[in-house]
Design an enzyme around this catalytic site. Structure first.
Site, PDB file in Angstrom:
ATOM      1  N   ASP A 254      -5.474   1.236  36.668  1.00  0.00           N
ATOM      2  CA  ASP A 254      -5.027   2.995  36.152  1.00  0.00           C
ATOM      3  C   ASP A 254      -5.962   3.336  35.189  1.00  0.00           C
ATOM      4  OD1 ASP A 254      -3.167   5.234  37.028  1.00  0.00           O
ATOM      5  OD2 ASP A 254      -3.972   4.804  34.863  1.00  0.00           O
TER       6      ASP A 254
ATOM      7  N   ASN B 112     -10.254  15.169  32.466  1.00  0.00           N
ATOM      8  CA  ASN B 112      -9.532  16.505  32.758  1.00  0.00           C
ATOM      9  C   ASN B 112      -9.369  17.861  32.209  1.00  0.00           C
ATOM     10  OD1 ASN B 112      -9.883  15.597  36.184  1.00  0.00           O
ATOM     11  ND2 ASN B 112      -7.734  14.750  35.891  1.00  0.00           N
TER      12      ASN B 112
ATOM     13  N   ASP C 122     -13.554  14.441  38.373  1.00  0.00           N
ATOM     14  CA  ASP C 122     -14.185  13.632  39.855  1.00  0.00           C
ATOM     15  C   ASP C 122     -15.364  12.911  39.943  1.00  0.00           C
ATOM     16  OD1 ASP C 122     -12.089  15.185  41.318  1.00  0.00           O
ATOM     17  OD2 ASP C 122     -13.141  16.237  41.908  1.00  0.00           O
TER      18      ASP C 122
ATOM     19  N   GLU D 133      -5.779   8.427  39.835  1.00  0.00           N
ATOM     20  CA  GLU D 133      -6.448   7.992  39.010  1.00  0.00           C
ATOM     21  C   GLU D 133      -6.331   6.187  39.215  1.00  0.00           C
ATOM     22  OE1 GLU D 133      -3.965   8.807  35.955  1.00  0.00           O
ATOM     23  OE2 GLU D 133      -4.843   9.935  37.359  1.00  0.00           O
TER      24      GLU D 133
END
Length: 336
Positions: A218, A226, A235, A261
């Site tokens: 992770d 973001n 992305d 993620e």
């Protein structure tokens, strides 16, 4: 300042096939010329000899990286021009039209259908077949039955080629749909379906392998990317990270975007110490990247033999992932 258009991608196998085709044409026309001279047909021999030379030239040009979009019409023009020249010369000499002309018509049609859409291919077919049909009004055919058979073969070529094109398109569509089912559209990694099926199958075996590790990775503090730079940048980071995972993990490793993620990795043929070393190598590779905005990975790993079913196995790796985050992130945990 205007940009130059990049040349379209041309597969090496396609170029190789065209070079082989033009070489075969050169040899074929050369063989035909030899036969024509032996049968005391110098006109046909000279025409075939000239075609052999031009075919050899096209073969060299194809080998010298002449673009296929130029080479294709040149090949068709060569054969079509040979048919036209043969018709003119034989008509002036009041000689019958040989059946070899029909073979050339079939060759043009077959190649045009292979290289171009049907509408364009039919134009090439019209360009080569119409003069042969018109020439029949003032010149005789050496073998009329062959003309009928040749026409039937031309129709058969059209049917078979179009049928094959439809099969190829259908197969490509099916493969695309199958890819959409098992691949993550953003990263190109597998989605959950493939690792779940793989692990379910392995867990169902009587003698479960002891050298299979499952790792959940992770990205630490990915939400800040973001929030700060936007989802587009997020992305881009996910795509870059997926590329790093593909490069760093050993060949044969199953890579999956588990969600958001989070990534799931299945390492085959790895004892626990080997799996730990492989994961640490990936964590270090991510630390060294300068294009990931300082992001790191936390990881939780479990061996296949530690649990009895899929849900417990994933839950075990997940709990160790959260233990790694609780311990300060940027590390892997293999025990709870």
């Amino acid at each position: 300042m205007s940009r130059r258009r990049s040349a379209p991608f041309e597969p090496l196998w396609e170029r190789r096939n065209v070079v082989l085709l033009t070489t075969a044409l050169a040899l074929g026309y050369g063989f035909f010329a030899t036969i024509a001279f032996k049968e005391n047909a110098p006109v046909r021999g000279e025409l075939a000899l000239g075609a052999a030379g031009l075919s050899a030239l096209l073969s060299v040009l194809g080998w010298r990286q002449l673009r296929l979009t130029v080479l294709y019409p040149l090949i068709l023009c060569l054969i079509t021009g040979l048919v036209w020249t043969t018709l003119v010369v034989l008509s002036l000499r009041a000689q019958p039209i040989p059946s070899s002309v029909l073979s050339s018509c079939g060759l043009v049609l077959g190649l045009a259908l292979t290289w171009y859409p049907l509408r364009v291919a039919l134009r090439w077919a019209l360009a080569v077949c119409l003069p042969v049909a018109v020439a029949g009004f003032w010149a005789s055919y050496a073998d009329p039955p062959a003309l009928v058979v040749g026409g039937m073969l031309l129709l058969l070529i059209v049917y078979i080629t179009q049928y094959n094109h439809e099969l190829i398109r259908e197969r490509a569509t099916r493969q695309h749909l199958e890819t959409l089912v098992i691949r993550d559209p953003l990263t190109g990694l597998y989605n959950r379906r493939v690792p779940q099926e793989q692990l379910t199958q392995l867990l169902g075996q009587k003698g479960r392998p002891e050298d299979v590790a499952v790792v959940l990775l992770d990205l630490d503090r990915f939400k800040s990317i973001n929030d700060t730079f936007g989802h587009r940048r997020g992305d881009e980071v996910l795509v870059t990270v997926s590329s790093v995972l593909s490069q760093q993990f050993p060949a044969g490793t199953l890579l999956c975007r588990w969600g958001g993620e989070e990534f799931l990795i299945i390492l085959y043929g790895h004892a626990v110490d080997q799996a730990r070393a492989a994961v640490e190598q990936v964590l270090e590779a991510v630390r060294r990247r300068t294009d990931l905005d300082g992001l790191t990975f936390s990881a939780g790993g479990a061996m296949l033999t530690e649990t009895l079913d899929l849900q417990d196995l994933i839950a075990l790796a997940d709990s160790r992932l959260y233990a790694a985050k609780a311990a300060g992130r940027d590390q892997a945990c293999w025990a709870t």
